[in-house]
Design a protein around this motif. Structure first.
Motif, PDB file in Angstrom:
ATOM      1  N   MET A   1       0.830  -1.167   0.000  1.00  0.00           N
ATOM      2  CA  MET A   1       0.000   0.000   0.000  1.00  0.00           C
ATOM      3  C   MET A   1       0.876   1.232   0.000  1.00  0.00           C
ATOM      4  O   MET A   1       1.840   1.318   0.737  1.00  0.00           O
ATOM      5  N   GLU A   2       0.534   2.155  -0.858  1.00  0.00           N
ATOM      6  CA  GLU A   2       1.319   3.371  -0.998  1.00  0.00           C
ATOM      7  C   GLU A   2       0.477   4.574  -0.572  1.00  0.00           C
ATOM      8  O   GLU A   2      -0.652   4.739  -1.018  1.00  0.00           O
ATOM      9  N   LEU A   3       1.022   5.395   0.313  1.00  0.00           N
ATOM     10  CA  LEU A   3       0.351   6.599   0.784  1.00  0.00           C
ATOM     11  C   LEU A   3       1.099   7.809   0.246  1.00  0.00           C
ATOM     12  O   LEU A   3       2.288   7.977   0.522  1.00  0.00           O
ATOM     13  N   ARG A   4       0.406   8.626  -0.555  1.00  0.00           N
ATOM     14  CA  ARG A   4       1.005   9.838  -1.107  1.00  0.00           C
ATOM     15  C   ARG A   4       0.267  11.046  -0.546  1.00  0.00           C
ATOM     16  O   ARG A   4      -0.950  11.120  -0.616  1.00  0.00           O
ATOM     17  N   ASN A  21      -1.698  10.262   8.667  1.00  0.00           N
ATOM     18  CA  ASN A  21      -1.327   8.853   8.823  1.00  0.00           C
ATOM     19  C   ASN A  21      -2.273   8.116   9.768  1.00  0.00           C
ATOM     20  O   ASN A  21      -2.694   6.990   9.492  1.00  0.00           O
ATOM     21  N   ASP A  35      -4.905  -0.716  -2.582  1.00  0.00           N
ATOM     22  CA  ASP A  35      -3.697  -0.645  -3.399  1.00  0.00           C
ATOM     23  C   ASP A  35      -2.893   0.623  -3.096  1.00  0.00           C
ATOM     24  O   ASP A  35      -1.703   0.553  -2.836  1.00  0.00           O
ATOM     25  N   ASP A  36      -3.544   1.787  -3.186  1.00  0.00           N
ATOM     26  CA  ASP A  36      -2.844   3.023  -2.869  1.00  0.00           C
ATOM     27  C   ASP A  36      -3.817   4.079  -2.360  1.00  0.00           C
ATOM     28  O   ASP A  36      -5.017   4.005  -2.589  1.00  0.00           O
ATOM     29  N   LYS A  38      -4.195   8.400  -1.894  1.00  0.00           N
ATOM     30  CA  LYS A  38      -3.672   9.713  -2.260  1.00  0.00           C
ATOM     31  C   LYS A  38      -4.406  10.767  -1.436  1.00  0.00           C
ATOM     32  O   LYS A  38      -5.636  10.790  -1.401  1.00  0.00           O
TER      33      LYS A  38
END
Length: 138
Positions: A1-4, A21, A35-36, A38
């Protein structure tokens, strides 16, 4: 998992980063297959002090995007209200997915009764054929 996390027209502070966060962890507990994520926070200098900051939160779950957008007088309040909206949307999405999976596996009582009746008919037919075969061989 990607946090932008993207900030426009202001700098991201430690307090805001910690809040983002923490709020995203709460949402991701409900949806583990994300998945991600934003997060976009924008400062817009306008007359209305109640709508100076805008927070957009977008979560991608296997190609499905859940999105929440809220405005507030501070970046913290905008993120907080957007995260609570996103949490509600995530709960709704999870409920829809769970219900659709449950209905796919669900068999109605009528279907079960019809299957049982068909099986009884087959057993009776086998018994009758077995009796006829035994009577013919005598």
């Amino acid at each position: 998992m990607e946090l932008r996390i993207e900030c426009r027209n202001f700098n991201l502070g430690r307090r805001l980063d910690a809040l983002v966060n923490r709020k995203m962890e709460q949402v991701l507990r409900r949806l583990p297959q994300v998945d991600d994520v934003k997060v976009e926070i924008t400062h817009e200098p306008n007359r209305s002090r109640q709508e100076r900051y805008q927070a957009k939160l977008m979560v991608n779950i296997r190609g499905t995007v859940i999105r929440a957008e809220r405005r507030g007088p501070s970046a913290l309040s905008a993120v907080h209200s957007a995260a609570s909206t996103l949490d509600k949307l995530a709960a709704r999405f999870k409920g829809q997915v769970y219900r659709s999976l449950r209905t796919r596996d669900h068999v109605s009582i009528r279907q079960l009764q019809a299957d049982e009746a068909l099986e009884l008919d087959r057993e009776l037919a086998r018994d009758l054929l077995a009796e006829e075969d035994s009577a013919i061989t005598l």
